[in-house]
Design a protein around this motif. Structure first.
Motif, PDB file in Angstrom:
ATOM      1  N   LYS A  46       0.842  -1.197   0.000  1.00 41.86           N
ATOM      2  CA  LYS A  46       0.000   0.000   0.000  1.00 41.86           C
ATOM      3  C   LYS A  46       0.880   1.251   0.000  1.00 41.86           C
ATOM      4  CE  LYS A  46      -3.689   2.327   2.481  1.00 41.86           C
ATOM      5  NZ  LYS A  46      -4.544   2.350   3.664  1.00 41.86           N
ATOM      6  N   LYS A  47       1.964   1.231   0.790  1.00 42.20           N
ATOM      7  CA  LYS A  47       2.866   2.379   0.818  1.00 42.20           C
ATOM      8  C   LYS A  47       3.546   2.585  -0.536  1.00 42.20           C
ATOM      9  CE  LYS A  47       3.878   4.969   3.290  1.00 42.20           C
ATOM     10  NZ  LYS A  47       3.353   6.334   3.484  1.00 42.20           N
ATOM     11  N   VAL A  48       3.916   1.506  -1.212  1.00 43.18           N
ATOM     12  CA  VAL A  48       4.508   1.640  -2.546  1.00 43.18           C
ATOM     13  C   VAL A  48       3.507   2.321  -3.476  1.00 43.18           C
ATOM     14  CG1 VAL A  48       5.305   0.374  -4.586  1.00 43.18           C
ATOM     15  CG2 VAL A  48       6.145  -0.266  -2.319  1.00 43.18           C
ATOM     16  N   GLY A  49       2.251   1.889  -3.420  1.00 40.66           N
ATOM     17  CA  GLY A  49       1.214   2.501  -4.250  1.00 40.66           C
ATOM     18  C   GLY A  49       1.010   3.973  -3.928  1.00 40.66           C
ATOM     19  N   THR A  53       1.848   7.112  -6.490  1.00 36.61           N
ATOM     20  CA  THR A  53       0.838   8.121  -6.819  1.00 36.61           C
ATOM     21  C   THR A  53       1.363   9.516  -6.535  1.00 36.61           C
ATOM     22  OG1 THR A  53      -0.964   6.574  -6.390  1.00 36.61           O
ATOM     23  CG2 THR A  53      -1.504   8.919  -6.288  1.00 36.61           C
ATOM     24  N   GLU A  54       2.022   9.691  -5.392  1.00 42.46           N
ATOM     25  CA  GLU A  54       2.563  11.003  -5.047  1.00 42.46           C
ATOM     26  C   GLU A  54       3.655  11.427  -6.040  1.00 42.46           C
ATOM     27  OE1 GLU A  54       3.654  10.609  -0.933  1.00 42.46           O
ATOM     28  OE2 GLU A  54       1.554  10.516  -0.296  1.00 42.46           O
ATOM     29  N   ALA A  55       4.448  10.473  -6.514  1.00 45.62           N
ATOM     30  CA  ALA A  55       5.474  10.787  -7.505  1.00 45.62           C
ATOM     31  C   ALA A  55       4.833  11.212  -8.825  1.00 45.62           C
ATOM     32  CB  ALA A  55       6.406   9.589  -7.713  1.00 45.62           C
ATOM     33  N   VAL A  56       3.788  10.518  -9.221  1.00 43.55           N
ATOM     34  CA  VAL A  56       3.074  10.872 -10.452  1.00 43.55           C
ATOM     35  C   VAL A  56       2.499  12.281 -10.342  1.00 43.55           C
ATOM     36  CG1 VAL A  56       1.008  10.343 -11.824  1.00 43.55           C
ATOM     37  CG2 VAL A  56       2.576   8.511 -11.164  1.00 43.55           C
ATOM     38  N   ASP A  62       4.768  19.400 -12.319  1.00 42.17           N
ATOM     39  CA  ASP A  62       6.048  19.964 -12.744  1.00 42.17           C
ATOM     40  C   ASP A  62       6.814  20.559 -11.564  1.00 42.17           C
ATOM     41  OD1 ASP A  62       8.048  20.441 -14.593  1.00 42.17           O
ATOM     42  OD2 ASP A  62       7.220  22.387 -15.211  1.00 42.17           O
ATOM     43  N   ASP A  63       6.762  19.834 -10.436  1.00 45.42           N
ATOM     44  CA  ASP A  63       7.461  20.262  -9.220  1.00 45.42           C
ATOM     45  C   ASP A  63       8.694  19.381  -9.061  1.00 45.42           C
ATOM     46  OD1 ASP A  63       8.346  20.764  -6.634  1.00 45.42           O
ATOM     47  OD2 ASP A  63       6.318  20.957  -5.815  1.00 45.42           O
ATOM     48  N   ALA A  64       9.829  19.855  -9.566  1.00 37.23           N
ATOM     49  CA  ALA A  64      11.049  19.053  -9.623  1.00 37.23           C
ATOM     50  C   ALA A  64      11.518  18.609  -8.235  1.00 37.23           C
ATOM     51  CB  ALA A  64      12.156  19.819 -10.336  1.00 37.23           C
ATOM     52  N   ASP A  65      11.474  19.510  -7.260  1.00 38.70           N
ATOM     53  CA  ASP A  65      11.921  19.146  -5.920  1.00 38.70           C
ATOM     54  C   ASP A  65      11.020  18.092  -5.300  1.00 38.70           C
ATOM     55  OD1 ASP A  65      14.050  20.911  -6.086  1.00 38.70           O
ATOM     56  OD2 ASP A  65      12.977  22.537  -5.048  1.00 38.70           O
ATOM     57  N   ALA A  66       9.711  18.262  -5.454  1.00 41.11           N
ATOM     58  CA  ALA A  66       8.765  17.279  -4.921  1.00 41.11           C
ATOM     59  C   ALA A  66       8.921  15.948  -5.645  1.00 41.11           C
ATOM     60  CB  ALA A  66       7.332  17.786  -5.042  1.00 41.11           C
ATOM     61  N   LEU A  67       9.166  15.994  -6.943  1.00 43.78           N
ATOM     62  CA  LEU A  67       9.352  14.763  -7.710  1.00 43.78           C
ATOM     63  C   LEU A  67      10.539  13.965  -7.173  1.00 43.78           C
ATOM     64  CD1 LEU A  67       8.697  12.852 -10.040  1.00 43.78           C
ATOM     65  CD2 LEU A  67      10.098  14.328 -11.508  1.00 43.78           C
TER      66      LEU A  67
END
Length: 120
Positions: A46-49, A53-56, A62-67
């Motif tokens: 579940k954490k991987v999912g 999702t958060e990475a997507v 288009d938030d490079a730092d968050a990505l």
């Protein structure tokens, strides 16, 4: 265990796997990895999912730092799942090395011929 922050990049995944191994059996009140381990494979998956999702979403925004931050979280959680299934990051690196130089079309066709899942 050496300080992972002082570990050369080419050894970082192995060092993280070692830390995860050490923490899997730690006190769940003191270790996030141990807490996740105690909750079982479904909680890890579940954490991987969630992290995927958060990475997507970070990429779409288009938030490079968050990505980068979310990808780090995703990679970390996938390492936890690998270790829970008694696999090592080197297994994934070996598979990537095997695929290196193949076109994606060729690689996928090879999996289909071998009877592996091809819906990736």
């Amino acid at each position: 265990m050496n300080d992972p922050s002082a570990t050369p990049r080419e050894h970082l995944l192995a060092a993280l796997a070692e830390v995860i191994d050490e923490r899997r059996s730690a006190d769940p009140e003191r270790s996030y990895v141990a807490k996740l381990q105690a909750r079982g494979l479904d909680a890890m998956l579940k954490k991987v999912g969630e992290e995927a999702t958060e990475a997507v979403l970070a990429a779409k925004d288009d938030d490079a730092d968050a990505l980068v931050s979310e990808m780090a979280d995703l990679w970390f959680h996938t390492l936890i799942v690998l270790r829970a299934r008694d696999r090592h990051p080197d297994d994934v690196l070996d598979e990537l090395a095997r695929r290196f130089g193949l076109s994606g079309v060729e690689e996928k066709a090879g999996r289909e011929v071998a009877g592996q899942r091809s819906d990736k």
